[in-house]
Design a protein around this motif. Structure first.
Motif, PDB file in Angstrom:
ATOM      1  N   VAL A  27       0.856  -1.181   0.000  1.00 54.29           N
ATOM      2  CA  VAL A  27       0.000   0.000   0.000  1.00 54.29           C
ATOM      3  C   VAL A  27       0.897   1.237   0.000  1.00 54.29           C
ATOM      4  CG1 VAL A  27      -1.784   1.260   1.232  1.00 54.29           C
ATOM      5  CG2 VAL A  27      -1.773  -1.227   1.259  1.00 54.29           C
ATOM      6  N   LYS A  28       0.877   1.959  -1.107  1.00 57.08           N
ATOM      7  CA  LYS A  28       1.657   3.181  -1.247  1.00 57.08           C
ATOM      8  C   LYS A  28       0.710   4.317  -1.589  1.00 57.08           C
ATOM      9  CE  LYS A  28       6.003   1.778  -1.177  1.00 57.08           C
ATOM     10  NZ  LYS A  28       7.053   2.322  -0.387  1.00 57.08           N
ATOM     11  N   TYR A  29       1.082   5.524  -1.242  1.00 55.46           N
ATOM     12  CA  TYR A  29       0.303   6.690  -1.594  1.00 55.46           C
ATOM     13  C   TYR A  29       0.995   7.397  -2.742  1.00 55.46           C
ATOM     14  CZ  TYR A  29      -2.119   5.863   2.742  1.00 55.46           C
ATOM     15  OH  TYR A  29      -2.850   5.291   3.742  1.00 55.46           O
ATOM     16  N   TYR A  30       0.288   7.551  -3.842  1.00 55.79           N
ATOM     17  CA  TYR A  30       0.831   8.221  -5.011  1.00 55.79           C
ATOM     18  C   TYR A  30       0.069   9.522  -5.227  1.00 55.79           C
ATOM     19  CZ  TYR A  30       3.032   3.757  -5.871  1.00 55.79           C
ATOM     20  OH  TYR A  30       3.771   2.618  -5.737  1.00 55.79           O
ATOM     21  N   LYS A  31       0.708  10.452  -5.875  1.00 53.39           N
ATOM     22  CA  LYS A  31       0.122  11.758  -6.137  1.00 53.39           C
ATOM     23  C   LYS A  31      -1.127  11.619  -7.007  1.00 53.39           C
ATOM     24  CE  LYS A  31       1.410  16.291  -7.860  1.00 53.39           C
ATOM     25  NZ  LYS A  31       2.461  17.082  -8.493  1.00 53.39           N
ATOM     26  N   LEU A  32      -2.162  12.367  -6.659  1.00 51.18           N
ATOM     27  CA  LEU A  32      -3.417  12.339  -7.405  1.00 51.18           C
ATOM     28  C   LEU A  32      -3.197  12.898  -8.810  1.00 51.18           C
ATOM     29  CD1 LEU A  32      -6.499  11.804  -7.235  1.00 51.18           C
ATOM     30  CD2 LEU A  32      -6.749  14.187  -6.568  1.00 51.18           C
ATOM     31  N   GLY A  33      -3.772  12.228  -9.806  1.00 51.81           N
ATOM     32  CA  GLY A  33      -3.666  12.678 -11.188  1.00 51.81           C
ATOM     33  C   GLY A  33      -2.538  12.022 -11.959  1.00 51.81           C
ATOM     34  N   THR A  34      -1.858  11.042 -11.352  1.00 52.06           N
ATOM     35  CA  THR A  34      -0.799  10.312 -12.045  1.00 52.06           C
ATOM     36  C   THR A  34      -1.355   8.986 -12.551  1.00 52.06           C
ATOM     37  OG1 THR A  34      -0.072   9.281  -9.981  1.00 52.06           O
ATOM     38  CG2 THR A  34       1.003  11.339 -10.606  1.00 52.06           C
ATOM     39  N   LYS A  35      -0.550   8.259 -13.310  1.00 54.36           N
ATOM     40  CA  LYS A  35      -1.006   6.969 -13.843  1.00 54.36           C
ATOM     41  C   LYS A  35      -1.295   5.971 -12.735  1.00 54.36           C
ATOM     42  CE  LYS A  35       1.288   7.272 -18.295  1.00 54.36           C
ATOM     43  NZ  LYS A  35       2.269   6.671 -19.195  1.00 54.36           N
ATOM     44  N   ARG A  36      -0.533   6.030 -11.656  1.00 55.08           N
ATOM     45  CA  ARG A  36      -0.741   5.094 -10.556  1.00 55.08           C
ATOM     46  C   ARG A  36      -1.921   5.466  -9.668  1.00 55.08           C
ATOM     47  NH1 ARG A  36       5.039   2.955  -8.421  1.00 55.08           N
ATOM     48  NH2 ARG A  36       5.721   2.139 -10.414  1.00 55.08           N
ATOM     49  N   ASN A  37      -2.326   6.732  -9.672  1.00 52.70           N
ATOM     50  CA  ASN A  37      -3.474   7.185  -8.890  1.00 52.70           C
ATOM     51  C   ASN A  37      -4.268   8.196  -9.721  1.00 52.70           C
ATOM     52  OD1 ASN A  37      -5.285   7.743  -6.877  1.00 52.70           O
ATOM     53  ND2 ASN A  37      -3.897   8.982  -5.663  1.00 52.70           N
ATOM     54  N   PRO A  38      -5.013   7.719 -10.726  1.00 47.06           N
ATOM     55  CA  PRO A  38      -5.761   8.663 -11.564  1.00 47.06           C
ATOM     56  C   PRO A  38      -6.945   9.268 -10.810  1.00 47.06           C
ATOM     57  CG  PRO A  38      -6.252   6.414 -12.201  1.00 47.06           C
ATOM     58  CD  PRO A  38      -5.183   6.345 -11.160  1.00 47.06           C
ATOM     59  N   ALA A  39      -7.296  10.476 -11.184  1.00 44.66           N
ATOM     60  CA  ALA A  39      -8.451  11.142 -10.596  1.00 44.66           C
ATOM     61  C   ALA A  39      -9.723  10.475 -11.116  1.00 44.66           C
ATOM     62  CB  ALA A  39      -8.441  12.617 -10.971  1.00 44.66           C
ATOM     63  N   THR A  40     -10.655  10.175 -10.234  1.00 48.95           N
ATOM     64  CA  THR A  40     -11.911   9.531 -10.609  1.00 48.95           C
ATOM     65  C   THR A  40     -13.015  10.576 -10.608  1.00 48.95           C
ATOM     66  OG1 THR A  40     -11.146   7.510  -9.556  1.00 48.95           O
ATOM     67  CG2 THR A  40     -13.482   7.656 -10.078  1.00 48.95           C
ATOM     68  N   VAL A  41     -13.653  10.745 -11.757  1.00 41.48           N
ATOM     69  CA  VAL A  41     -14.687  11.759 -11.938  1.00 41.48           C
ATOM     70  C   VAL A  41     -15.888  11.099 -12.589  1.00 41.48           C
ATOM     71  CG1 VAL A  41     -15.226  13.939 -13.092  1.00 41.48           C
ATOM     72  CG2 VAL A  41     -12.944  13.563 -12.208  1.00 41.48           C
ATOM     73  N   SER A  42     -17.093  11.443 -12.118  1.00 36.75           N
ATOM     74  CA  SER A  42     -18.305  10.934 -12.769  1.00 36.75           C
ATOM     75  C   SER A  42     -19.158  12.113 -13.213  1.00 36.75           C
ATOM     76  CB  SER A  42     -19.099  10.021 -11.831  1.00 36.75           C
ATOM     77  OG  SER A  42     -19.622  10.753 -10.766  1.00 36.75           O
ATOM     78  N   VAL A  43     -19.673  12.010 -14.431  1.00 38.02           N
ATOM     79  CA  VAL A  43     -20.508  13.067 -15.012  1.00 38.02           C
ATOM     80  C   VAL A  43     -21.796  12.445 -15.550  1.00 38.02           C
ATOM     81  CG1 VAL A  43     -18.581  14.580 -15.585  1.00 38.02           C
ATOM     82  CG2 VAL A  43     -19.307  12.875 -17.218  1.00 38.02           C
ATOM     83  N   GLN A  44     -22.720  13.301 -15.983  1.00 37.51           N
ATOM     84  CA  GLN A  44     -24.018  12.817 -16.447  1.00 37.51           C
ATOM     85  C   GLN A  44     -24.164  12.791 -17.960  1.00 37.51           C
ATOM     86  OE1 GLN A  44     -26.806  15.278 -14.325  1.00 37.51           O
ATOM     87  NE2 GLN A  44     -26.904  13.838 -12.618  1.00 37.51           N
ATOM     88  N   THR A  45     -23.408  13.627 -18.686  1.00 41.86           N
ATOM     89  CA  THR A  45     -23.565  13.689 -20.140  1.00 41.86           C
ATOM     90  C   THR A  45     -22.222  13.466 -20.846  1.00 41.86           C
ATOM     91  OG1 THR A  45     -23.173  16.071 -20.212  1.00 41.86           O
ATOM     92  CG2 THR A  45     -25.465  15.357 -19.935  1.00 41.86           C
TER      93      THR A  45
END
Length: 113
Positions: A27-45
């Motif tokens: 278990v490692k903490y990687y910077k948000l927005g990198t390949k190892r920790n991509p940002a997860t976003v959900s949208v409607q359209t």
């Protein structure tokens, strides 16, 4: 029992005489927005999905964008990446024997320390 010989500071791997190299702390903490920790976003359209994909592409951030009309829009990861936390600095760089900045007339070491 295996004898621990060394552990690598960056990878978290240790070397045991019995088993060789193994992963101790997966278990490692990687910077948000990198390949190892991509940002997860959900949208409607789909249009909104393309718009956010362009924003992530422009800033070279990795993201997983899901489109689900039934769920509410969640772009909190994008907001975190857009507005990073700033380091707080002390406004008053004052010595202990100088007058206090509050205006009391006392030395700083006796007043607001």
């Amino acid at each position: 029992m295996a004898e621990k010989i060394f552990s690598h500071r960056l990878t978290g791997k240790t070397f045991d005489r019995d088993k060789g190299v193994k992963q101790v702390n997966p278990v490692k903490y990687y910077k948000l927005g990198t390949k190892r920790n991509p940002a997860t976003v959900s949208v409607q359209t789909e249009d909104r999905k393309k718009e956010l994909a362009a924003v992530f592409q422009e800033n070279n951030w990795a993201a997983l964008i899901t489109c689900d009309p039934d769920k509410p829009e969640d772009i909190s990861a994008l907001e975190i990446l857009s507005n990073p936390v700033q380091t707080k600095t002390n406004e008053h760089n004052i010595g202990r024997n100088e007058p206090c900045y509050c205006g009391s007339g006392k030395k700083f070491k006796k007043c607001c320390r």
